[in-house]
Design a protein around this motif. Structure first.
Motif, PDB file in Angstrom:
ATOM      1  N   SER A  39      44.282  40.215  35.182  1.00 47.31           N
ATOM      2  CA  SER A  39      43.753  39.211  36.110  1.00 47.31           C
ATOM      3  C   SER A  39      44.819  38.759  37.105  1.00 47.31           C
ATOM      4  O   SER A  39      44.544  38.615  38.305  1.00 47.31           O
ATOM      5  N   PHE A  40      46.050  38.556  36.593  1.00 47.71           N
ATOM      6  CA  PHE A  40      47.139  38.131  37.472  1.00 47.71           C
ATOM      7  C   PHE A  40      47.439  39.194  38.532  1.00 47.71           C
ATOM      8  O   PHE A  40      47.561  38.886  39.735  1.00 47.71           O
ATOM      9  N   CYS A  41      47.535  40.468  38.076  1.00 46.40           N
ATOM     10  CA  CYS A  41      47.834  41.550  39.024  1.00 46.40           C
ATOM     11  C   CYS A  41      46.681  41.769  40.003  1.00 46.40           C
ATOM     12  O   CYS A  41      46.908  42.100  41.171  1.00 46.40           O
ATOM     13  N   LEU A  42      45.457  41.564  39.542  1.00 45.12           N
ATOM     14  CA  LEU A  42      44.305  41.680  40.432  1.00 45.12           C
ATOM     15  C   LEU A  42      44.369  40.613  41.532  1.00 45.12           C
ATOM     16  O   LEU A  42      44.103  40.897  42.715  1.00 45.12           O
ATOM     17  N   TYR A  43      44.755  39.396  41.157  1.00 48.59           N
ATOM     18  CA  TYR A  43      44.885  38.310  42.146  1.00 48.59           C
ATOM     19  C   TYR A  43      45.984  38.635  43.161  1.00 48.59           C
ATOM     20  O   TYR A  43      45.793  38.477  44.378  1.00 48.59           O
ATOM     21  N   ILE A  44      47.156  39.102  42.635  1.00 50.48           N
ATOM     22  CA  ILE A  44      48.261  39.456  43.536  1.00 50.48           C
ATOM     23  C   ILE A  44      47.838  40.573  44.482  1.00 50.48           C
ATOM     24  O   ILE A  44      48.113  40.537  45.697  1.00 50.48           O
ATOM     25  N   GLY A  45      47.161  41.571  43.934  1.00 55.64           N
ATOM     26  CA  GLY A  45      46.738  42.705  44.750  1.00 55.64           C
ATOM     27  C   GLY A  45      45.757  42.323  45.832  1.00 55.64           C
ATOM     28  O   GLY A  45      45.782  42.879  46.939  1.00 55.64           O
ATOM     29  N   LEU A  46      44.886  41.377  45.523  1.00 53.75           N
ATOM     30  CA  LEU A  46      43.859  40.995  46.496  1.00 53.75           C
ATOM     31  C   LEU A  46      44.327  39.932  47.480  1.00 53.75           C
ATOM     32  O   LEU A  46      43.967  39.964  48.661  1.00 53.75           O
ATOM     33  N   PHE A  47      45.138  38.985  46.992  1.00 54.23           N
ATOM     34  CA  PHE A  47      45.441  37.819  47.834  1.00 54.23           C
ATOM     35  C   PHE A  47      46.924  37.498  47.991  1.00 54.23           C
ATOM     36  O   PHE A  47      47.285  36.702  48.855  1.00 54.23           O
ATOM     37  N   GLY A  48      47.804  38.113  47.162  1.00 54.39           N
ATOM     38  CA  GLY A  48      49.168  37.592  47.111  1.00 54.39           C
ATOM     39  C   GLY A  48      50.228  38.414  47.783  1.00 54.39           C
ATOM     40  O   GLY A  48      51.405  38.087  47.678  1.00 54.39           O
ATOM     41  N   SER A  49      49.896  39.507  48.448  1.00 56.52           N
ATOM     42  CA  SER A  49      50.950  40.339  49.026  1.00 56.52           C
ATOM     43  C   SER A  49      50.505  40.950  50.348  1.00 56.52           C
ATOM     44  O   SER A  49      49.342  41.332  50.514  1.00 56.52           O
ATOM     45  N   ASN A  50      51.483  41.050  51.261  1.00 53.77           N
ATOM     46  CA  ASN A  50      51.241  41.713  52.544  1.00 53.77           C
ATOM     47  C   ASN A  50      51.752  43.148  52.547  1.00 53.77           C
ATOM     48  O   ASN A  50      51.633  43.863  53.540  1.00 53.77           O
ATOM     49  N   SER A  51      52.349  43.548  51.414  1.00 54.85           N
ATOM     50  CA  SER A  51      52.899  44.898  51.319  1.00 54.85           C
ATOM     51  C   SER A  51      51.864  45.841  50.712  1.00 54.85           C
ATOM     52  O   SER A  51      51.327  45.581  49.634  1.00 54.85           O
ATOM     53  N   SER A  95      52.402  48.746  49.443  1.00 49.78           N
ATOM     54  CA  SER A  95      52.935  49.351  48.213  1.00 49.78           C
ATOM     55  C   SER A  95      52.759  48.417  47.024  1.00 49.78           C
ATOM     56  O   SER A  95      52.308  48.825  45.939  1.00 49.78           O
ATOM     57  N   ILE A  96      53.116  47.141  47.216  1.00 49.51           N
ATOM     58  CA  ILE A  96      52.977  46.164  46.131  1.00 49.51           C
ATOM     59  C   ILE A  96      51.506  45.963  45.778  1.00 49.51           C
ATOM     60  O   ILE A  96      51.134  45.883  44.605  1.00 49.51           O
ATOM     61  N   THR A  97      50.680  45.916  46.806  1.00 49.53           N
ATOM     62  CA  THR A  97      49.234  45.763  46.569  1.00 49.53           C
ATOM     63  C   THR A  97      48.703  46.924  45.743  1.00 49.53           C
ATOM     64  O   THR A  97      47.955  46.725  44.770  1.00 49.53           O
ATOM     65  N   PHE A  98      49.099  48.142  46.110  1.00 49.10           N
ATOM     66  CA  PHE A  98      48.623  49.329  45.393  1.00 49.10           C
ATOM     67  C   PHE A  98      49.078  49.316  43.940  1.00 49.10           C
ATOM     68  O   PHE A  98      48.277  49.533  43.017  1.00 49.10           O
ATOM     69  N   ILE A  99      50.357  49.031  43.695  1.00 43.59           N
ATOM     70  CA  ILE A  99      50.892  49.059  42.329  1.00 43.59           C
ATOM     71  C   ILE A  99      50.261  47.970  41.467  1.00 43.59           C
ATOM     72  O   ILE A  99      49.866  48.216  40.319  1.00 43.59           O
ATOM     73  N   THR A 100      50.155  46.754  42.021  1.00 45.44           N
ATOM     74  CA  THR A 100      49.564  45.662  41.230  1.00 45.44           C
ATOM     75  C   THR A 100      48.088  45.931  40.937  1.00 45.44           C
ATOM     76  O   THR A 100      47.599  45.603  39.853  1.00 45.44           O
ATOM     77  N   MET A 101      47.406  46.549  41.879  1.00 43.56           N
ATOM     78  CA  MET A 101      46.008  46.885  41.627  1.00 43.56           C
ATOM     79  C   MET A 101      45.884  47.954  40.534  1.00 43.56           C
ATOM     80  O   MET A 101      44.983  47.906  39.697  1.00 43.56           O
ATOM     81  N   MET A 102      46.813  48.899  40.514  1.00 41.96           N
ATOM     82  CA  MET A 102      46.800  49.918  39.467  1.00 41.96           C
ATOM     83  C   MET A 102      47.106  49.308  38.094  1.00 41.96           C
ATOM     84  O   MET A 102      46.507  49.680  37.089  1.00 41.96           O
ATOM     85  N   ILE A 103      48.071  48.372  38.061  1.00 45.24           N
ATOM     86  CA  ILE A 103      48.358  47.674  36.800  1.00 45.24           C
ATOM     87  C   ILE A 103      47.140  46.886  36.361  1.00 45.24           C
ATOM     88  O   ILE A 103      46.795  46.848  35.170  1.00 45.24           O
ATOM     89  N   ALA A 104      46.454  46.261  37.323  1.00 43.71           N
ATOM     90  CA  ALA A 104      45.234  45.500  37.004  1.00 43.71           C
ATOM     91  C   ALA A 104      44.167  46.410  36.407  1.00 43.71           C
ATOM     92  O   ALA A 104      43.555  46.068  35.381  1.00 43.71           O
ATOM     93  N   VAL A 105      43.961  47.575  37.029  1.00 49.45           N
ATOM     94  CA  VAL A 105      42.955  48.515  36.522  1.00 49.45           C
ATOM     95  C   VAL A 105      43.300  48.953  35.103  1.00 49.45           C
ATOM     96  O   VAL A 105      42.451  48.937  34.201  1.00 49.45           O
ATOM     97  N   SER A 106      44.573  49.335  34.883  1.00 45.89           N
ATOM     98  CA  SER A 106      44.987  49.818  33.571  1.00 45.89           C
ATOM     99  C   SER A 106      44.874  48.723  32.513  1.00 45.89           C
ATOM    100  O   SER A 106      44.383  48.953  31.403  1.00 45.89           O
ATOM    101  N   SER A 107      45.309  47.501  32.843  1.00 37.01           N
ATOM    102  CA  SER A 107      45.262  46.388  31.889  1.00 37.01           C
ATOM    103  C   SER A 107      43.835  45.987  31.556  1.00 37.01           C
ATOM    104  O   SER A 107      43.506  45.723  30.394  1.00 37.01           O
ATOM    105  N   LEU A 108      42.979  45.961  32.565  1.00 34.91           N
ATOM    106  CA  LEU A 108      41.590  45.576  32.322  1.00 34.91           C
ATOM    107  C   LEU A 108      40.854  46.664  31.541  1.00 34.91           C
ATOM    108  O   LEU A 108      39.946  46.360  30.753  1.00 34.91           O
ATOM    109  N   LEU A 109      41.265  47.925  31.731  1.00 32.60           N
ATOM    110  CA  LEU A 109      40.725  48.999  30.885  1.00 32.60           C
ATOM    111  C   LEU A 109      41.139  48.791  29.434  1.00 32.60           C
ATOM    112  O   LEU A 109      40.330  48.963  28.507  1.00 32.60           O
ATOM    113  N   ASP A 110      42.419  48.419  29.233  1.00 27.07           N
ATOM    114  CA  ASP A 110      42.894  48.125  27.883  1.00 27.07           C
ATOM    115  C   ASP A 110      42.088  46.992  27.260  1.00 27.07           C
ATOM    116  O   ASP A 110      41.701  47.053  26.088  1.00 27.07           O
TER     117      ASP A 110
END
Length: 393
Positions: free
Chosen positions: A105-117, A119-134
Motif C-alpha cells: 500500500s505504501f509503495c502504491l501510494y508513492i508510485g501514484l502520488f509521491g514521486s516525479n521520477s 524510475s522511482i515510480t516504476f520500481i515502487t509500483m513493481m514492489i507494490a504489485v509483488s507485495s500485494l500479490l504476496d
C-alpha cells in the motif's frame, strides 16, 4: 517496444520478488522473536531445506538463502517454540500478510502520488504489485496443504488463521493433545483426542488428528471406530486424504473391495494423490489383479519416478505376471532409494520364493521382520518358506 516493455516488467518483477518474500517472512519472524525465547529460522527459496544455501545468523534469528536465486519467490518462517497461546500464534501468522499489505500500500501510494521520477515510480509500483500479490496469495485461505522439506504438511497463512480461530473455543485438553501429537507421542494424543470427541466436541479436525494418531501407532481397531463416527458426521467434508486414511484402515481390517472404493474416491478429489494410487495398486496386488495394479503404480511413478513404494509394489506385480527380471529390477531400484522399507525386502523374498530359492527368501523375510514386525502378511510368507525348507530337509 511493447514486447520490450513487457520484458522489462516481468524481469523487474522477478528481481523484486525475493525482496518482498523476505520482508513477508520477516513479518512473521519479528513477532515470533518477541513472543518466544527460542530460535526462529527463515528459509528463502525452500520450504525448510538448509542445504545448498547461504546461511546468516543474527542472535536467535537464522536465515537461509538458496544459492539459486530463481527459487527465491517463496519462503518459510519456522519458530522452535511451539507452546504459545493461540492468540499469539494468530498474531505471528497474520503479521506476514499484514507486512506485505503495508509495504504494498505504501509503495502504491508513492508510485501514484509521491514521486516525479519515472524510475522511482516504476520500481515502487513493481514492489507494490509483488507485495500485494504476496498478501493475496497468503491471506486467502487455501485448503490445499503445502508439503515441507521434512515431509510435514502445512497450510498457507489464511488457512492457518482460519483453523486457529476455530481452536480458540476448544478446551485446554485440546492444546495438550496437539503438544503430544507434535512431540510424536501418538498413543497419548490419540487417547486424549478420543476423550475430547466422546465429551461432545465432534469437530472434523479433531477426528482427523485422532485417526492420524492411531494410524501412526498402527492401532487400526481404534482408528476404525473413530473413522466410522467421522464418516457418519462429516462425510460431506471428506478430503482426498480422509478417503485415503479410510481406505488404509479398511485395508488392514481386510475389507479390500471397500478400501479400493475409498482410494478411488480419494483420487476423484485429487488425481495427484500419489499415496492413493500406490495403495490402490497394492490392494489390487492382494486381490491378484496385477495388470490393473501396474496401471496404478505407473500413475504413481509418473508423479514421482523415485517413489520407492510404488517401484517395489510394481516389481511384485511383474513377478507375479511372470516378468521376473523386470520385477527384480524394480525392487532393486526401490532398495537403492529406500533400504529401510520392510515391504521391499518382503517382495524380494517373494521373488526368491517363486524362483525356488527358499533360503534367500527366508533371509529377506527375516530382514523385513526386523525392520517392521507388523508388515502385512509377512508371518504367512515366513511360515511358507520354513515349510518348504523343512520338506527339502
Amino acid at each position: 517496444m511493447k514486447f520490450h516493455h513487457y520484458l522489462v516488467f516481468i524481469s523487474t518483477l522477478a528481481i523484486l520478488r525475493p525482496f518482498t518474500t523476505f520482508l513477508h517472512e520477516m513479518g512473521h519472524a519479528i513477532p515470533a522473536l518477541l513472543y518466544t525465547k527460542e530460535g526462529v529460522t527463515i528459509y528463502i527459496g525452500s520450504y525448510g531445506d538448509p542445504k545448498k544455501s547461504l546461511r546468516f545468523r543474527l542472535g536467535r534469528l537464522e536465515i537461509f538463502f538458496k544459492y539459486n536465486p530463481l527459487l527465491w519467490e517463496y519462503g518459510l518462517c519456522v519458530r522452535e517454540q511451539i507452546d504459545i497461546s493461540i492468540n499469539k500464534g494468530i498474531v505471528i501468522i497474520f503479521m506476514g500478510p499484514l507486512t506485505s499489505l503495508i509495504i504494498g500500500s505504501f509503495c502504491l501510494y508513492i508510485g501514484l502520488f509521491g514521486s516525479n521520477s519515472d524510475s522511482i515510480t516504476f520500481i515502487t509500483m513493481m514492489i507494490a504489485v509483488s507485495s500485494l500479490l504476496d498478501f493475496y496469495h497468503n491471506i486467502v485461505p487455501d485448503s490445499e496443504p503445502i508439503t515441507l522439506h521434512s515431509g510435514k504438511q502445512v497450510h498457507n497463512d489464511g488457512q492457518q488463521i482460519k483453523l486457529l480461530l476455530k481452536y480458540r473455543n476448544l478446551p485446554e485438553e485440546y492444546h495438550k493433545c496437539v503438544e503430544y501429537y507434535n512431540n510424536q507421542e501418538f498413543e497419548k494424543s490419540g487417547a486424549l483426542f478420543e476423550k475430547i470427541i466422546k465429551s461432545g466436541i465432534k469437530r472434523d479436525f479433531v477426528y482427523r488428528l485422532a485417526i492420524s494418531s492411531y494410524l501412526q501407532i498402527k492401532d487400526y481397531d481404534k482408528a476404525d471406530v473413530i473413522n466410522r463416527d467421522f464418516s457418519k458426521r462429516h462425510k460431506r467434508k471428506f478430503s482426498s486424504n480422509d478417503y485415503f486414511n479410510s481406505g488404509l484402515i479398511k485395508s488392514y481390517k481386510g475389507s479390500l473391495e471397500e478400501c479400493i472404493k475409498d482410494y478411488t474416491k480419494s483420487l476423484k478429489l485429487d488425481l495427484n494423490n500419489i499415496n492413493s494410487f500406490n495403495n490402490r495398486g497394492y490392494t489390487y496386488n492382494l486381490l491378484g489383479k496385477y495388470e490393473i495394479a501396474i496401471e496404478d503404480f505407473n500413475k504413481a511413478l509418473a508423479l514421482d519416478e523415485n517413489y520407492a513404494y510404488a517401484l517395489n509394489n510394481r516389481g511384485l506385480a511383474k513377478i507375479k505376471l511372470g516378468d521376473l527380471q523386470a520385477g527384480l529390477m524394480d525392487i532393486k531400484k526401490s532398495l537403492e532409494l529406500d533400504d529401510e522399507n520392510s515391504y521391499c525386502y518382503m517382495n524380494l523374498g517373494i521373488y526368491y520364493f517363486d524362483t525356488k530359492n527358499y533360503n534367500k527368501a527366508l533371509e529377506n523375510f527375516n530382514i523385513a521382520l526386523k525392520l517392521d514386525k507388523d508388515t502385512y502378511l509377512l508371518t504367512e510368507h515366513i511360515e511358507k518358506a520354513r515349510q518348504k525348507l523343512s520338506i527339502l530337509g
